[in-house]
Design an enzyme around this catalytic site. Structure first.
Site, PDB file in Angstrom:
ATOM      1  N   SER A 184      28.090  15.600 -13.530  1.00 41.25           N
ATOM      2  CA  SER A 184      28.626  14.265 -13.836  1.00 41.25           C
ATOM      3  C   SER A 184      30.050  14.393 -14.397  1.00 41.25           C
ATOM      4  O   SER A 184      30.942  14.885 -13.719  1.00 41.25           O
ATOM      5  CB  SER A 184      27.687  13.535 -14.793  1.00 41.25           C
ATOM      6  OG  SER A 184      28.043  12.173 -14.903  1.00 41.25           O
ATOM      7  N   ASP A 290      22.595   6.778  -6.493  1.00 40.03           N
ATOM      8  CA  ASP A 290      23.613   6.860  -7.536  1.00 40.03           C
ATOM      9  C   ASP A 290      24.725   5.868  -7.201  1.00 40.03           C
ATOM     10  O   ASP A 290      25.259   5.884  -6.087  1.00 40.03           O
ATOM     11  CB  ASP A 290      24.162   8.291  -7.563  1.00 40.03           C
ATOM     12  CG  ASP A 290      25.167   8.530  -8.677  1.00 40.03           C
ATOM     13  OD1 ASP A 290      25.707   7.566  -9.237  1.00 40.03           O
ATOM     14  OD2 ASP A 290      25.413   9.713  -8.983  1.00 40.03           O
ATOM     15  N   HIS A 319      21.265   9.478 -10.289  1.00 36.61           N
ATOM     16  CA  HIS A 319      22.290  10.302 -10.927  1.00 36.61           C
ATOM     17  C   HIS A 319      21.662  11.305 -11.900  1.00 36.61           C
ATOM     18  O   HIS A 319      20.891  10.939 -12.776  1.00 36.61           O
ATOM     19  CB  HIS A 319      23.264   9.386 -11.679  1.00 36.61           C
ATOM     20  CG  HIS A 319      24.482  10.074 -12.197  1.00 36.61           C
ATOM     21  ND1 HIS A 319      25.547  10.404 -11.399  1.00 36.61           N
ATOM     22  CD2 HIS A 319      24.814  10.495 -13.449  1.00 36.61           C
ATOM     23  CE1 HIS A 319      26.487  10.982 -12.120  1.00 36.61           C
ATOM     24  NE2 HIS A 319      26.065  11.061 -13.368  1.00 36.61           N
TER      25      HIS A 319
END
Length: 343
Positions: A184, A290, A319
């Site tokens: 991320s 996501d 995600h």
């Protein structure tokens, strides 16, 4: 507060992190508030796990904490597969040639640390499954330290690696087989650290970067893309949450088309050519549920169009799923092993 003071006993459940974030979002609480004295209080408190350097531990992986920059209160957590210590050696200081992965945790540049249980557990599994040494970076967080502070900490880690005398690294690592990896926001850091590293490649020797592993990279932009327009419902990452993270982390006065946020603006960084010349491979992974998936695909397509050796893997789910579901992590590690071997 030091990382030792932050360590708390106990292991978080796989859902505790997402539940904490979601509960604040549903109550319209930002998870962090500013104080009159200019400091910030994080309302989201997550369990931490101490390092386990004792080889009598039941874990297949040992870990230890080392300082990076005491002035900036940055530090590193090193993970070594225990099997490396158990291999017989007839030659003193025998190099076992394990790849080294420099890892940057996620949470929007704002939350968690290298000691947070969710990040610690993932790095333990990563080291064990890939038979690699992991160097997890506890970089400076926003909004106290806005970008590019985290990028600077990442490059400082690479400089530290090339000169370290830490035995776990000097005895067991192949410094010519290094990868920058992040999840991320950590993937965003890995990418921008990679761009900066191309400017000092010769200075980093004997450390040699072979590739970037961008796991669910956190990118954005001023104009909404399809996957951000409510068509995808991620149970963990919300659009308002991403807006808030960028507001806290980008340089003051910057919009979402700043290069730190939108890597495709202006047809991408001029340093991408240096990545190509260095022969690095880039792996971009993501999930169809996501809200960032369209940006990740656009980014990967840009890399391919510029001639970079780019591998993509876009699967099902949301995600950061591999941090929460072990079977998904196992699938990811197979992909990572193939990528490292091919590099």
């Amino acid at each position: 507060m030091s990382h030792d003071q932050q360590n708390q006993p106990g292991i978080a459940s796989s859902s505790s992190f997402s539940n904490s974030i979601m509960s604040h979002d549903q109550q319209n609480q930002p998870g962090i508030v500013s104080n009159p004295d200019g400091t910030y209080t994080r309302l989201i408190q997550l369990p931490s796990t101490p390092a386990t350097p004792d080889r009598n531990t039941h874990s297949p992986v040992l870990s230890k904490d080392l300082p990076l920059n005491p002035k900036n209160q940055t530090w590193l957590r090193i993970y070594l597969p225990k099997q490396a210590l158990d291999k017989p050696s007839t030659t003193p200081n025998l190099m076992l040639n394990l790849p080294v992965i420099v890892y940057f945790h996620g949470s929007g540049f704002v939350f968690t640390s290298a000691a947070s249980t969710i990040n610690h557990d993932f790095c333990v599994k990563l080291a064990a499954d890939l038979s690699a040494v992991i160097v997890s970076v506890d970089y400076r967080l926003a909004p106290e330290h806005r970008l590019p502070a985290a990028y600077e900490d990442a490059v400082e880690t690479l400089q530290w690696l090339k000169t370290t005398q830490e035995r776990w690294l000097t005895q067991f690592c192949d410094f010519s087989c290094c990868f920058l990896m992040g999840t991320s926001a950590g993937a965003n850091i890995a990418y921008h650290a990679g761009l900066r590293a191309t400017q000092v490649i010769d200075d980093l020797r004997p450390l040699k970067i072979k590739g970037l592993i961008l796991h669910h990279p956190f990118f954005g932009g001023s104009e909404r893309v399809r996957s951000e327009l409510g068509l995808i419902k991620d149970p963990f990452l919300t659009l308002s949450g991403t807006d808030f993270m960028w507001e806290l982390s980008l340089p003051i006065g910057s919009d979402r088309d700043h290069e730190y946020c939108n890597p495709t603006v202006g047809s991408g960084s001029s340093q991408l050519q240096q990545i190509q010349l260095a022969g690095w491979q880039v792996l971009v992974t993501g999930c169809n549920d996501d809200p960032l998936i369209d940006r990740q695909m656009e980014f990967a397509n840009m890399l391919k169009e510029k001639g970079l050796r780019t591998v993509t893997h876009f699967g099902e789910d949301h995600h950061g799923i591999e941090l929460f579901v072990e079977s998904k992590a196992k699938d990811l590690f197979v992909i990572l092993q193939n990528f490292i071997t091919s590099s």
